[in-house]
Design an enzyme around this catalytic site. Structure first.
Site, PDB file in Angstrom:
ATOM      1  N   SER A  89     -24.103  35.224 -20.516  1.00 45.62           N
ATOM      2  CA  SER A  89     -23.493  34.084 -19.834  1.00 45.62           C
ATOM      3  C   SER A  89     -24.474  33.428 -18.850  1.00 45.62           C
ATOM      4  O   SER A  89     -25.573  33.077 -19.248  1.00 45.62           O
ATOM      5  CB  SER A  89     -22.208  34.570 -19.170  1.00 45.62           C
TER       6      SER A  89
ATOM      7  N   HIS B 111     -15.672  35.812 -25.096  1.00 47.04           N
ATOM      8  CA  HIS B 111     -16.868  35.720 -24.246  1.00 47.04           C
ATOM      9  C   HIS B 111     -17.127  37.068 -23.583  1.00 47.04           C
ATOM     10  O   HIS B 111     -16.374  37.465 -22.682  1.00 47.04           O
ATOM     11  CB  HIS B 111     -16.587  34.643 -23.194  1.00 47.04           C
TER      12      HIS B 111
HETATM   13  C1  GTR Z   1     -18.498  30.076 -16.448  1.00 46.87           C
HETATM   14  C2  GTR Z   1     -19.512  28.989 -16.701  1.00 46.87           C
HETATM   15  C3  GTR Z   1     -20.346  29.374 -17.896  1.00 46.87           C
HETATM   16  C4  GTR Z   1     -20.828  30.800 -17.829  1.00 46.87           C
HETATM   17  C5  GTR Z   1     -19.830  31.765 -17.203  1.00 46.87           C
HETATM   18  C6  GTR Z   1     -20.398  33.099 -16.728  1.00 46.87           C
HETATM   19  O1  GTR Z   1     -17.581  29.766 -15.477  1.00 46.87           O
HETATM   20  O2  GTR Z   1     -18.839  27.786 -16.908  1.00 46.87           O
HETATM   21  O3  GTR Z   1     -21.413  28.473 -18.032  1.00 46.87           O
HETATM   22  O4  GTR Z   1     -22.037  30.856 -17.187  1.00 46.87           O
HETATM   23  O5  GTR Z   1     -19.217  31.230 -16.097  1.00 46.87           O
HETATM   24  O6  GTR Z   1     -21.537  33.205 -16.316  1.00 46.87           O
HETATM   25  O7  GTR Z   1     -19.640  34.065 -16.748  1.00 46.87           O
END
Ligand code: GTR
Length: 397
Positions: free
Chosen positions: A241, A382
């Site tokens: 992420s 995710h």
């Molecule tokens: C979210 C963000 C993503 C990703 C994620 C993370 O809120 O929009 O780009 O980076 O966080 O890092 O868990």
């Protein structure tokens, strides 16, 4: 005004991807040598200036690494666990606690994975030996009891870091909490490593938090260079992420990393910005104004004006190995856009006659494609899972 993400392929704007072989000042790169002499430096400078921001160069004079603790028989006697303290200006400023696992059976220096974690090293295992993280962690709330929180989170990221599986295959694993390098909130760059090297507010072309984290990864690699059990020429940098965006930028700026892994890095990472699918440049800059530099804000709702796209970030890894992973349920990160970045980095790898993905469309979930540049799509949300790690471990053999 409320942000509504586009998840409809039919509504992806038409866009032209810059050819990675065309130099920003005009002219074309025709060989690996020209790429190294002109293409790579110009591309790196452009992405640095317009997006992540310039960071200090190299190991600082006050760089210091101290072995703090060691446990000789962990994971059923299969590994050694150590904690190192890494600082950048002698004992001034942030101090990073790097957790390192070494396989016991090794005959010589071993290859290693290096990656930052979100909420402290103690999240990797339940074991109370690991020093709990009492500094800033991602998701921290004001006024909460840090020690209680750190203890409650012991082992909470064990699924993201399948330590035994990694060690059993002969790799070392090093990690540290990203907040030790730079806390993940915007305070005008007064916290973290910024004030050690930049006086006052960084300029619009200077480093934000992702650059600071990437710089920190390079310093952790400096630290690994001093560990005789680790083969520092065989280090894979990995991140999930926001930390996947970071591992890509670390791999782009530091060619010592042999393999660069992006797990679900999405917008500002592996995903093409110009597709504006899921999270967009404007949205990410508004939610996380500290991640990128001031210049990057010029492209809010103006992706078409970006003079580059993320396939050129991937191309900066050439001829080294780079691997991108997406998840079916992570549309916010645009799996198709993540695949396309790898695909369109290929002209640069072709200069080296290095293996292509071998497909022009994203593969089915679960399948790995590519040899030097690689990609998989995992079924699910995710996250980083042992399944993702299976792909990474076999790609790194
Ligand atoms: C979210 C963000 C993503 C990703 C994620 C993370 O809120 O929009 O780009 O980076 O966080 O890092 O868990």
């Amino acid at each position: 005004q409320r942000f509504v993400a586009n998840y409809d392929e039919a509504k992806v704007p038409e866009f032209n991807l810059p050819n990675p072989l065309v130099l920003p000042e005009g002219g074309m790169v025709a060989s690996a040598r020209e790429w190294e002499e002109k293409g790579r430096p110009a591309t790196l400078k452009l992405i640095e200036r317009e997006m992540y921001g310039r960071m200090p160069v190299g190991k600082p004079a006050g760089f210091k690494v101290v072995l703090d603790r060691e446990a000789l028989d962990v994971l059923g006697g299969k590994a050694t666990r150590r904690e190192y303290l890494v600082s950048f200006a002698q004992d001034k400023g942030p101090r990073v606690r790097m957790l390192l696992y070494l396989p016991k059976e090794a005959k010589g220096p071993v290859p290693a994975f290096l990656g930052l974690n979100f909420r402290g090293n103690q999240c990797l295992e339940k074991d109370s030996w690991i020093t709990p993280e009492l500094g800033f962690i991602v998701g921290a709330r004001k006024g909460e009891d840090r020690r209680a929180k750190a203890e409650a989170m012991r082992g909470s990221a064990a699924g993201r870091w399948p330590v035994e599986m990694i060690l059993e295959q002969g790799f070392a694993l090093a990690t540290a909490c990203c907040g030790n390098i730079d806390p993940d909130f915007h305070d005008g760059w007064k916290n973290g490593v910024h004030p050690l090297f930049t006086e006052g507010e960084p300029g619009p072309d200077e480093w934000g938090t992702i650059s600071a984290w990437a710089w920190g990864l390079s310093r952790l690699l400096d630290a690994l260079e001093g560990v005789k059990e680790v083969n520092a020429q065989q280090v894979a940098v990995i991140g999930h992420s926001r930390l996947g965006k970071t591992s890509l930028w670390a791999g782009a700026t530091d060619q010592r990393f042999k393999l660069v892994i992006s797990n679900n890095s999405g917008c500002g990472g592996a995903a093409l910005s110009k597709r504006a699918f899921g999270e967009t440049v404007g949205r990410i800059n508004r939610s996380f104004p500290h991640w990128f530099n001031g210049n990057f804000k010029k492209y809010n709702e103006r992706e078409e004006a970006l003079p580059f796209d993320q396939h050129q970030l991937i191309a900066l890894m050439a001829p080294r190995a780079v691997y991108v992973a997406s998840a079916t349920g992570d549309r916010w990160a645009d799996p198709v856009g993540e695949f396309l970045s790898v695909l369109h980095a290929q002209p640069v790898y072709d200069l080296y006659r290095k293996g292509a993905l071998g497909v022009a469309e994203p593969p089915a979930p679960g399948e790995t494609v590519g040899m030097v540049t690689g990609y998989h799509l995992r079924e699910g949300k995710h996250d980083v899972t042992p399944e993702d790690w299976k792909h990474y471990l076999s790609f790194f053999q």
